[in-house]
Motif scaffolding. Structure first.
Motif, PDB file in Angstrom:
ATOM      1  N   ASN A   1       0.805  -1.218   0.000  1.00 44.80           N
ATOM      2  CA  ASN A   1       0.000   0.000   0.000  1.00 44.80           C
ATOM      3  C   ASN A   1       0.841   1.272   0.000  1.00 44.80           C
TER       4      ASN A   1
ATOM      5  N   ALA B   1      -6.393  -0.980  -2.044  1.00 48.58           N
ATOM      6  CA  ALA B   1      -7.614  -1.325  -1.308  1.00 48.58           C
ATOM      7  C   ALA B   1      -8.428  -2.458  -1.940  1.00 48.58           C
TER       8      ALA B   1
ATOM      9  N   ASP C   1      -2.609   2.646  -4.058  1.00 50.31           N
ATOM     10  CA  ASP C   1      -3.794   2.327  -3.269  1.00 50.31           C
ATOM     11  C   ASP C   1      -4.193   0.894  -3.593  1.00 50.31           C
TER      12      ASP C   1
ATOM     13  N   ASP D   1      -8.987  -5.947   0.064  1.00 49.22           N
ATOM     14  CA  ASP D   1     -10.308  -6.376   0.524  1.00 49.22           C
ATOM     15  C   ASP D   1     -10.549  -7.846   0.193  1.00 49.22           C
TER      16      ASP D   1
END
Length: 207
Positions: free
Chosen positions: A181, A187, A185, A191
């Motif tokens: 990270n 994310a 990004d 997830d």
């Protein structure tokens, strides 16, 4: 009811101001380390950001190493408190541990400014002999505490074969996601990984 002396009345505000100054310095040190790295984070820079004199900074932290190891330790403790606050009654609700929520919260520990600051400190410690032993000791202490909290929140029984290694693997994975990270990004991928790890923990740790 006793009479409070003028000296005692004066001492309490001074102690409060001293604590507030120390906290500002610690928070400024972490922010500087995360943004500027070790080379750009001097005591003078931190003091200016905290709004205090260099002399006041050195009163609380005589050396640069004192300041930055204390700063990372301080924020690590704050993050541990914040993690516990997310699960004030433990991770178990009605007899079931929400392991995905726990995994997500643990991963979040490694994707913020604390992790970035700690990483700069690790790199500096690899080249600075006087810093290395202090950072090694600090990281060992923080690592033990994070592992203990993870075991508690996951409802893991470490007496069972492989459970300790499974929890440590989770924390190592979270650290790796934190590294990924740093540049982009991450994310969406993070997830999916969190969901998969939660499923693996359900299989390996039981309900």
């Amino acid at each position: 009811m006793g009479v409070v002396s003028p000296v005692d009345r004066d001492r309490a505000p001074k102690q409060d101001r001293s604590r507030a100054t120390r906290q500002r310095l610690l928070e400024a040190a972490v922010a500087c380390l995360a943004e500027r790295g070790w080379a750009g984070s001097t005591v003078s820079v931190v003091a200016e950001r905290a709004g205090v004199s260099r002399g006041a900074a050195q009163h609380h932290f005589p050396t640069r190493e004192d300041l930055f190891t204390a700063a990372v330790e301080y924020v690590a403790e704050e993050r541990s408190l914040a993690l516990r606050a997310l699960f004030p009654q433990g991770a178990a609700g009605a007899g079931h541990v929400d392991r995905r929520a726990v995994v997500s919260a643990l991963v979040d520990l490694y994707t913020g400014p604390l992790f970035r600051a700690a990483l700069h400190l690790w790199v500096a410690a690899s080249n600075e002999e006087q810093l290395r032993s202090r950072v090694t000791e600090l990281e060992a202490r923080v690592g033990r505490e994070t592992h203990r909290i993870a075991v508690e929140l996951l409802g893991a029984d470490e007496s069972a074969p492989g459970v300790r290694e499974t929890v440590q693997g989770l924390l190592d994975m979270a650290r790796g996601l934190g590294l990924a990270n740093l540049l982009t990004d991450d994310a969406p991928r993070r997830d999916r990984v969190v969901t998969q790890w939660a499923a693996l923990l359900e299989q390996n740790l039981g309900r």
